[in-house]
Design an enzyme around this catalytic site. Sequence first.
Site, PDB file in Angstrom:
ATOM      1  N   LYS A  79       0.847  -1.202   0.000  1.00 42.82           N
ATOM      2  CA  LYS A  79       0.000   0.000   0.000  1.00 42.82           C
ATOM      3  C   LYS A  79       0.875   1.242   0.000  1.00 42.82           C
ATOM      4  O   LYS A  79       1.893   1.293   0.705  1.00 42.82           O
ATOM      5  CB  LYS A  79      -0.882  -0.022   1.253  1.00 42.82           C
ATOM      6  CG  LYS A  79      -1.866   1.134   1.358  1.00 42.82           C
ATOM      7  CD  LYS A  79      -2.737   0.981   2.604  1.00 42.82           C
ATOM      8  CE  LYS A  79      -3.815   2.053   2.678  1.00 42.82           C
ATOM      9  NZ  LYS A  79      -4.738   1.832   3.825  1.00 42.82           N
ATOM     10  N   SER A 154      -9.734   1.625   2.857  1.00 45.47           N
ATOM     11  CA  SER A 154      -8.880   2.411   2.007  1.00 45.47           C
ATOM     12  C   SER A 154      -7.837   1.582   1.247  1.00 45.47           C
ATOM     13  O   SER A 154      -7.305   2.037   0.245  1.00 45.47           O
ATOM     14  CB  SER A 154      -8.160   3.475   2.838  1.00 45.47           C
ATOM     15  OG  SER A 154      -7.292   2.873   3.774  1.00 45.47           O
ATOM     16  N   SER A 178      -9.844  -0.716   7.038  1.00 49.33           N
ATOM     17  CA  SER A 178      -9.272  -0.572   5.698  1.00 49.33           C
ATOM     18  C   SER A 178      -8.566  -1.788   5.125  1.00 49.33           C
ATOM     19  O   SER A 178      -8.189  -1.789   3.956  1.00 49.33           O
ATOM     20  CB  SER A 178      -8.301   0.596   5.668  1.00 49.33           C
ATOM     21  OG  SER A 178      -9.034   1.777   5.501  1.00 49.33           O
TER      22      SER A 178
HETATM   23  N1  GLN Z   1     -13.137   3.819   6.244  1.00 46.53           N
HETATM   24  C1  GLN Z   1     -12.549   4.252   7.472  1.00 46.53           C
HETATM   25  C2  GLN Z   1     -12.174   5.707   7.373  1.00 46.53           C
HETATM   26  O1  GLN Z   1     -12.473   6.288   6.392  1.00 46.53           O
HETATM   27  C3  GLN Z   1     -11.371   3.410   7.813  1.00 46.53           C
HETATM   28  C4  GLN Z   1     -10.150   3.805   7.101  1.00 46.53           C
HETATM   29  C5  GLN Z   1      -8.956   3.002   7.500  1.00 46.53           C
HETATM   30  O2  GLN Z   1      -9.081   1.964   8.155  1.00 46.53           O
HETATM   31  N2  GLN Z   1      -7.791   3.514   7.159  1.00 46.53           N
HETATM   32  O3  GLN Z   1     -11.611   6.263   8.258  1.00 46.53           O
END
Ligand code: GLN
Length: 483
Positions: A79, A154, A178
């Site tokens: 990532k 994400s 994410s």
């Molecule tokens: N979807 C969640 C957010 O927008 C989690 C994101 C993540 O785990 N980095 O914060």
Amino acid sequence: MDFTALSAIDIQEQVAAGKASAEEVLNGYLDRILKTDTAVRAFLTVSPDRALEQARRIDRMAANGELLPRLAGVPVAVKDAILTRGIRTTAASKILQNYVPAYDATAVRRMEEAGAMIVGKVNCDEFAMGSSTENSAYFPTRNPVDLTRVPGGSSGGSAAAVAAGMAALALGSDTGGSIRQPAALCGVVGMMGTYGRVSRYGLIAFASSLDHIGPFGRTVRDVARLLGVIAGHDRLDSTCASAAVPDYEAALNNGIDGLRVGVPEEYFAGLSPEIGDNIQAGIDLLAKLGCRIERIRLPHTNYAIACYYIIATAEASSNLARYDGVRYGHRHAEYKDLREMYDKTRDGGFGAEVKRRIMLGTYVLSSGYYDAYYLKAQKVRTLIARDFLEAFDDVDIIVTPTSPLPAFKLGEKLNDPLQMYLADIYTVTASLAGIPGLSVPCGLTKSDPRLPVGMQMLARHFDESRLLRVAHAFEKAGGFEVA
Ligand code: GLN
């Protein structure tokens, strides 16, 4: 041979047995990226040079008759929120467009030491903020099972790369879901260990008390292997746990007969049958495998989204203060004084969602509101964590849906941030509690039999072995019909 269809462990075994060279495997994957990624768009940067150097090192070791390490010849994607020395790392933000790290994240270093070949850096929501990968400042990634849909987020690029056979394994990061949610939406396995199980050194910080690095793979065994490689004490991250890392793979076949599985009521109220039917079929399968299914309560679940979005934005507002045009990456070219340089750099460098969160986080931390929001959220966080601790007095693991929805259409939720936040309902609780969780494929939806559903499994702190064992038994038994 088509290496892109093999599991990471099969690849390692082929290479270790001298049946394939690491360079051959690498070429197979680079080819696949070339052919597939024009449509999926998982990669922000492909790194064939670094991967080739590693492939040659592995092949030299093999030629010398040396024992090959656990990930020898395995192509991995990373990532783009995780630092890679000498390879551009952007966190999918314009503000880090030209940022080339001087060092590797600990997880990256450990993977390479274990023989993995880094094929490239994959897309994500900007600074890991989002649930669809549409918040990337560069382009959205598409779900390989249906290119009109999002891969989740994400870590959408990581999940898509693994699902499309462009990497055998991937690293993602999970702050509020994410890793687990994109794994569910793309039909692969994704795992977040206990907070502190894997070093965060070299992870671009979003919300430090919630951030994790974790593995994606096509099988539970592959995920167990990668977790075993990256987990463990690291003196470069003071929140990293020193607890010994067990042999996760050795425990996979220990059986799950008699295990107590908790099903929390709160996670099923209002759940659409599209997801609910699959999860119910999954629970029935666990019962057939000998688990005792027990209904449990996690009474503070309703407050989790609000609590998460206060704490995560508060920490983000502080962590992202460092992108000021002086120390990292992009600086706006024209300004009359320092203040204007900050303003223009941050205004042009950050996307809308990141700005929204910096503003929200600054607000909840401001004097006058701190007690009402931030402090209150910290107290609620403790209650949510306590819910889990109490539940684990009675059950060994907890199963829930990973996401309330299967992969949605690109653009469908982009203009409604609140809708996007609500989709995190099942994943943020474990993040707030610091317990480990994973998502394992749980069939395809009945209404569209291309779309995967994920089942989330949660366990006590540092009980990753049990989690992997249940997921492995579940995966092996798989192939159930959704009634
Ligand atoms: N979807 C969640 C957010 O927008 C989690 C994101 C993540 O785990 N980095 O914060």
